[in-house]
Design an enzyme around this catalytic site. Structure first.
Site, mmCIF file in Angstrom:
data_model
loop_
_atom_site.group_PDB
_atom_site.id
_atom_site.type_symbol
_atom_site.label_atom_id
_atom_site.label_comp_id
_atom_site.label_asym_id
_atom_site.label_seq_id
_atom_site.Cartn_x
_atom_site.Cartn_y
_atom_site.Cartn_z
ATOM 1 N N VAL A 1 0.816 -1.218 0.000
ATOM 2 C CA VAL A 1 0.000 0.000 0.000
ATOM 3 C C VAL A 1 0.844 1.259 0.000
ATOM 4 O O VAL A 1 0.382 2.324 -0.421
ATOM 5 C CB VAL A 1 -0.974 0.014 1.202
ATOM 6 N N TYR B 1 2.849 4.348 15.648
ATOM 7 C CA TYR B 1 1.537 3.761 15.381
ATOM 8 C C TYR B 1 0.417 4.687 15.848
ATOM 9 O O TYR B 1 -0.522 4.978 15.099
ATOM 10 C CB TYR B 1 1.420 2.406 16.080
ATOM 11 N N THR C 1 -6.126 -9.966 16.215
ATOM 12 C CA THR C 1 -5.610 -9.923 14.852
ATOM 13 C C THR C 1 -4.114 -10.199 14.844
ATOM 14 O O THR C 1 -3.459 -10.221 15.893
ATOM 15 C CB THR C 1 -5.853 -8.542 14.221
#
Length: 205
Positions: free
Chosen positions: A4, A103, A140
């Site tokens: 991406v 993050y 996840t």
């Protein structure tokens, strides 16, 4: 497999989707990278790569998707095109982690990116909505990776939720599906929390 952060590849990816399906109606920007470094330890390389994936990739995806969506037929009267973009942020954009400055900062940027895209499309007369889903701690791969760097993290973050558990990816997917559907035509620039109530409770309780 699409990197991406490779902004130049995005128009081709969108073109492939349009060629296969005739039009592009939905984009979900879900890629994410963690750094595991606080402000005193983060390197320029880690910072730049985290932002390249989490923010620049989302921006490039939005830009390429809008170029295709604004030509879609069938928008409401007085508008052009149509489509829905859903960007995935994080509760770490709202209540930061001390051990991952890149993050948290990048996911904060995604929240405002979404709002900017939403109002741009609205002002341009495009029937293209852009909203954010903000998951809390969810089971996840990215959380499992963080657990390797910070042992005990999963149990600690699960305990911050009033529901006292991690989220299931299907619960986040359901929110994404709603925002991508025709069921919420008046929602754009909005944020949908899927966090088990974590952002609703006072930290002292």
């Amino acid at each position: 497999m699409q990197d991406v952060a490779d902004t130049g590849a995005w128009p081709g990816i969108v073109a492939q989707a349009v060629e296969a399906w005739g039009r592009l109606d939905v984009l979900v920007n879900n890629a994410g990278a963690i750094s595991g470094a606080g402000i005193e330890d983060v390197t320029d390389e880690v910072w730049d790569r985290t932002f390249a994936i989490n923010v620049t990739g989302a921006m490039a995806g939005c830009r390429a998707a809008i170029a295709a969506m604004k030509d879609n037929p069938g928008g409401p009267s007085g508008t052009k095109g149509g489509g829905a973009i859903v960007n995935i942020a994080s509760t770490s954009a709202m209540a930061a982690l001390p051990g991952d400055v890149a993050y948290c900062s990048s996911k904060g940027a995604v929240r405002v990116l979404t709002k900017s895209v939403a109002v741009h499309c609205a002002k341009a007369g495009y029937a293209i909505r852009c909203n954010t889903v903000i998951p809390g701690a969810t089971e996840t791969g990215i959380l499992n990776a963080a657990e390797q760097q910070i042992p005990g993290l999963k149990a600690a973050v699960a305990a911050t939720s009033p529901l006292n558990r991690l989220g299931d990816p299907a619960e986040t997917a359901a929110a994404i599906a709603f925002l991508a559907s025709d069921e919420c035509p008046f929602m754009t620039g909005a944020e949908m929390l899927v966090d088990g109530g974590a952002m609703s409770i006072h930290p002292g309780f």
